[in-house]
Design a protein around this motif. Sequence first.
Motif, PDB file in Angstrom:
ATOM      1  N   MET A 706     -14.075 -35.584  -0.349  1.00 20.65           N
ATOM      2  CA  MET A 706     -13.789 -34.543   0.625  1.00 20.65           C
ATOM      3  C   MET A 706     -14.863 -33.446   0.525  1.00 20.65           C
ATOM      4  O   MET A 706     -15.625 -33.394  -0.452  1.00 20.65           O
ATOM      5  N   ALA A 707     -14.892 -32.587   1.512  1.00 19.28           N
ATOM      6  CA  ALA A 707     -15.816 -31.457   1.468  1.00 19.28           C
ATOM      7  C   ALA A 707     -15.421 -30.512   0.332  1.00 19.28           C
ATOM      8  O   ALA A 707     -14.233 -30.334   0.038  1.00 19.28           O
ATOM      9  N   PHE A 708     -16.455 -29.936  -0.320  1.00 17.99           N
ATOM     10  CA  PHE A 708     -16.255 -28.966  -1.395  1.00 17.99           C
ATOM     11  C   PHE A 708     -15.394 -29.546  -2.526  1.00 17.99           C
ATOM     12  O   PHE A 708     -14.478 -28.919  -3.033  1.00 17.99           O
ATOM     13  N   SER A 709     -15.728 -30.781  -2.906  1.00 17.04           N
ATOM     14  CA  SER A 709     -14.999 -31.460  -3.975  1.00 17.04           C
ATOM     15  C   SER A 709     -15.572 -31.116  -5.347  1.00 17.04           C
ATOM     16  O   SER A 709     -16.733 -30.698  -5.474  1.00 17.04           O
ATOM     17  N   GLY A 710     -14.760 -31.340  -6.360  1.00 22.35           N
ATOM     18  CA  GLY A 710     -15.215 -31.381  -7.726  1.00 22.35           C
ATOM     19  C   GLY A 710     -14.936 -32.763  -8.292  1.00 22.35           C
ATOM     20  O   GLY A 710     -14.177 -33.553  -7.709  1.00 22.35           O
ATOM     21  N   ILE A 711     -15.548 -33.090  -9.444  1.00 20.22           N
ATOM     22  CA  ILE A 711     -15.326 -34.388 -10.093  1.00 20.22           C
ATOM     23  C   ILE A 711     -15.095 -34.152 -11.586  1.00 20.22           C
ATOM     24  O   ILE A 711     -15.870 -33.454 -12.251  1.00 20.22           O
ATOM     25  N   LYS A 712     -14.013 -34.739 -12.123  1.00 17.11           N
ATOM     26  CA  LYS A 712     -13.796 -34.754 -13.561  1.00 17.11           C
ATOM     27  C   LYS A 712     -13.801 -36.197 -14.043  1.00 17.11           C
ATOM     28  O   LYS A 712     -13.223 -37.071 -13.394  1.00 17.11           O
ATOM     29  N   ILE A 713     -14.471 -36.432 -15.187  1.00 17.73           N
ATOM     30  CA  ILE A 713     -14.536 -37.767 -15.771  1.00 17.73           C
ATOM     31  C   ILE A 713     -13.779 -37.743 -17.092  1.00 17.73           C
ATOM     32  O   ILE A 713     -14.013 -36.863 -17.943  1.00 17.73           O
TER      33      ILE A 713
END
Length: 772
Positions: A706-713
């Motif tokens: 999505m727009a303005f997403s973040g990602i955590k791994i």
Amino acid sequence: MSQFFLVKKNGTLFLFLFILLNLFSNTLLGQLNKWKTFTAMREVIQFIEADGTLWGATTGGLLLYNFESDAYQAFTNTSGLSSNDVSSVAVDKSNRVWVAQTNGLIHIFDVSSREIVEIIAVFEGNQIYDMTSAGDTMFVSLNVGISEYRIDRQESKEIYRQLGEDIPEEIPVTQTFLFENFIYAATNNGLGKADRNLPNLKAPQSWQSYTTADGLPSNKIQDLAVFDDKILIATNAGIAQENSSGLIDFSGPLPAKNIISLSVKKTAESEVLYAASATDIYFTSDLQTWTRIPPVIDSDNIIKKIKHIENDLWVGFVAKDLRTSPFALAQFNEGEETWITYSPDGPKTKTFNSIAYDIDSGYLWVAAQGIMAYHEEKGWFNFEDSDVFGKGDFRKVIVDQQNRVWFGHWGDGIFVVSGNPDNYSAQVFNHENERLSPISTAASSDFVVVDEIMQDASGNIWISNFIPASGRPLAVVNSTLDSWSYFSLAEGIRSPHIHSIVDDLRRPGWIWYGSGGVHAGHPGNGVGVVVHNNTLTDKTDDNYSQGFNTDEGLLSLDVRTVAQDQDGTMWFGTPEGLNFWLSGNVNQFIGILGGDKLISTDIKVIKIDAANNKWIGTSSGITVIGPENNRLTHYTTDNSPIVSNDIKDFAFNSVNGDVYIATTQGLSILSTPFSTPKSDFSQISGFPNPFLLDGSGNTFKFGNLMAFSGIKIFTSNGEVVRDFEPGDFSGTIPEWDGRDEDDQLVGSGIYFFVGYTENGESGVGKIAVIRK
């Protein structure tokens, strides 16, 4: 695996990581894996044979053709070369191939591995025309004379700048030729000759000059060869042969006088001389009786070079009158008196006028000198000029909502192509079916020019009919192609020179257009707006009062390009700079806080990508204005592998973020993270999977965010490995290098990634990491 090679520059040896650190910035080194280059390699300047492979110097890069496998290989600025304009090729005594570029750099290739093993930069900044090998010496023909480069010492011994009393100092030497103990220098002012054993070839007295006063048919020397153990000289007015007493002019019996190239076929019994003009090839065994071989010339190309390879005659071609060469090489079958032509996969022309990407079929369509299409898996399709498409100059291409491809032509109106390149049909709209008007200034009454085509949100196709005799420069047809409407100068259209048309998605029923600034002698009249109120067949409610010119703040009346971003802001490109229209006011965009400015004010094209970046193409490169208009990124030939700074158009693959860049020297493709943002995380994905960590520097890419997403791994135990917060990356295809928050490579195993927004939306994916 990294590749190292030696670079020789200014008398000092350096060891550099591929590609040259002294030639390109760190920005480029970080971008190499993100760029692709496609150039036209159908203009062959020179060619040689080495170990069963033909190596061709072309204006689009280095072209290789293997005789046995019938396979081509291309080298451009994204595969090792420092320039795409290759001027000469030669083989040294170690069977290495030297490849000279017009910027003065020489790349040396290992013939077997086809890898660059050395780069010579001592001639950088000079034009290289030719190279000739003799033992440990490579004679390099330059724009200022001849350099004697010592291969064993890796140094330029000296440059011979004055090649005789009758030849001006420091003029271009187009060819260096060695025969017995003599060196010959071909110029446009005559032929220089010197004994190589003389101690000081820098002295003009060491050189003998041949000019028309000495018997040359012309001072413009175009090729040299040895025939009957004597030097033969080709000029643009005939041929001459050197003997012990001087020159003998043999031009009289020649059917064509302007001889471009020579080649000699030698057998145990005889020698046969072949001489090529721009359009014909003749042969003789006595310089008196000439025979013309069957022609191979197309109307759009001319002969540049002929050479015998294993006693077969080969020809290299260039384009005629800046058109397109239908093939690069040809081989003559002497027994059957027939030709075999060779055309490498790739575009057939340098200049890309307009491009459009079809997201459904995966084809990039190109309007140029002819029609072309590119598919990542299927390669290039070159639609040869035919009765279906007419000759030459296509100016605009779009793909409509029905996947039909529309082409605007300079002279023949509009061609609408349905289907794919290997199975298509075409429909034509011009004066013959009374849909479009011929140009008012043309001597003939059938010359219909279409510069711009645009489809609005309702599916209507808007067409710029350039300088029409009808006085109606703007036409529109519905999606079923059965209802046409027109807008005239008398009704309020500002100019007959419309070059950019945009549908206003914030104000339905508004069509914006720019005028002038493209064709010399056809000035514009600012920005116009047609308010048709979605009633195209009802003219009574049309309004032409909107629009503006320099009185309202436009930088120029010549408005080449118009675009609307996703915030509704209108952007206008002119030869004097960039304007934008917001809240009823015309403003000038110069740069951003901090001093970063547009790369040039000479704006050629503006396009908006899926992430709302504004791509500004100029004559000096590209400036990308970020979605919030607070970040500028620049791409030029100095800081990136872009094929040219002269930008013509952009197209976008909104699925993977690829940006297609049309220029006057070919096509560049830049991989970016700017794909279309998704409405949710239901399709969140990543690749490659499994993700191999082998030290090669590869990355894992996240998609469908999505727009303005973040990602955590996370690890399988729920421990956070890496957290990319919203705003930490640009676009919707971020990358992970396999490292944790401490910059250490993670171990093998199963990991989970979570895409999230600040509004609480999220989605989960899985990664299998294999570490070697």
